[in-house]
Design an enzyme around this catalytic site. Structure first.
Site, PDB file in Angstrom:
ATOM      1  N   HIS A 177       8.738 -16.854  10.258  1.00 53.63           N
ATOM      2  CA  HIS A 177       9.478 -18.114  10.375  1.00 53.63           C
ATOM      3  C   HIS A 177       9.927 -18.308  11.812  1.00 53.63           C
ATOM      4  O   HIS A 177      10.219 -17.337  12.515  1.00 53.63           O
ATOM      5  CB  HIS A 177      10.711 -18.099   9.467  1.00 53.63           C
ATOM      6  N   LYS A 237       7.868  12.590  16.050  1.00 52.60           N
ATOM      7  CA  LYS A 237       7.143  13.838  15.919  1.00 52.60           C
ATOM      8  C   LYS A 237       5.679  13.560  15.651  1.00 52.60           C
ATOM      9  O   LYS A 237       5.350  12.606  14.931  1.00 52.60           O
ATOM     10  CB  LYS A 237       7.751  14.628  14.748  1.00 52.60           C
ATOM     11  N   ASN A 269       7.985   3.373  -6.030  1.00 51.11           N
ATOM     12  CA  ASN A 269       9.189   3.570  -6.804  1.00 51.11           C
ATOM     13  C   ASN A 269       9.888   2.235  -7.070  1.00 51.11           C
ATOM     14  O   ASN A 269       9.358   1.169  -6.749  1.00 51.11           O
ATOM     15  CB  ASN A 269      10.109   4.576  -6.095  1.00 51.11           C
ATOM     16  N   GLY A 319      12.720   5.752   1.249  1.00 49.59           N
ATOM     17  CA  GLY A 319      13.519   4.723   0.593  1.00 49.59           C
ATOM     18  C   GLY A 319      14.161   3.740   1.554  1.00 49.59           C
ATOM     19  O   GLY A 319      14.523   4.086   2.681  1.00 49.59           O
TER      20      GLY A 319
END
Length: 184
Positions: free
Chosen positions: A114, A182, A84, A141
């Protein structure tokens, strides 16, 4: 070894090497073209991405605009891949994504490492660790995946998670740091 060869071997390298900077700029030019296309130009988008990415398993993939990466050539995507909006991949090391993976909006995958020592970090020396995402994975997301992580098959990563370590197959994992909650 060149700095690029060191980078790909997982060794410490100079991130401001002129050839690496030129490669980064070239990739940004390709991404500018991709991200500037009208959303209806799906065939041209696929052509651009197939030329940019290291491996694309089939034509049944979608990466929504905008998309960002550092080099592109270290990214491999499996069959029926979907990413997306605002997918970011810092691919100094290989990023391998399996079949039937779904990436939510605002997901970031990082391979660059780094130093935590500020003096050392300011030398612009860094190293990279690969990221592997298995088959049948859904990344929610705003997830961040850190260098060196392996996510197994049939995994769901909950939205907003920060994946700092490996996630085993057949699990649901969430949180910061991301933990298995889970088994499926």
């Amino acid at each position: 070894m060149t700095e690029r060869e060191k980078m790909l071997a997982g060794e410490v390298y100079c991130a401001v090497d002129s050839q690496l900077i030129a490669d980064l700029q070239a990739t940004r030019g390709v991404l500018h073209e991709f991200n500037s296309l009208h959303p209806s130009e799906t065939q041209r988008m696929k052509e651009i991405l197939k030329g940019l990415l290291g491996f694309v398993a089939d034509d049944d993939f979608i990466i929504n605009q905008p998309f960002r990466c550092d080099y592109g050539k270290q990214i491999s995507i499996g069959r029926r891949f979907f990413a997306n909006f605002n997918f970011v991949v810092l691919d100094e090391a290989p990023v391998t994504i399996g079949d039937d993976c779904f990436i939510g909006p605002n997901v970031s995958v990082y391979t660059a490492c780094h130093s935590t020592d500020p003096v050392e970090r300011n030398t612009r020396q860094e190293w990279a660790k690969p990221v592997t995402i298995g088959n049948n994975v859904w990344i929610g997301g705003s997830v961040t995946i850190l260098p060196g992580v392996t996510i197994g098959d049939n995994v769901t990563i909950g939205a907003g998670s920060v994946v700092v370590g490996d996630i085993p197959s057949n699990t649901v994992a969430v949180g910061n740091p991301c933990k298995v909650i889970k088994h499926v």
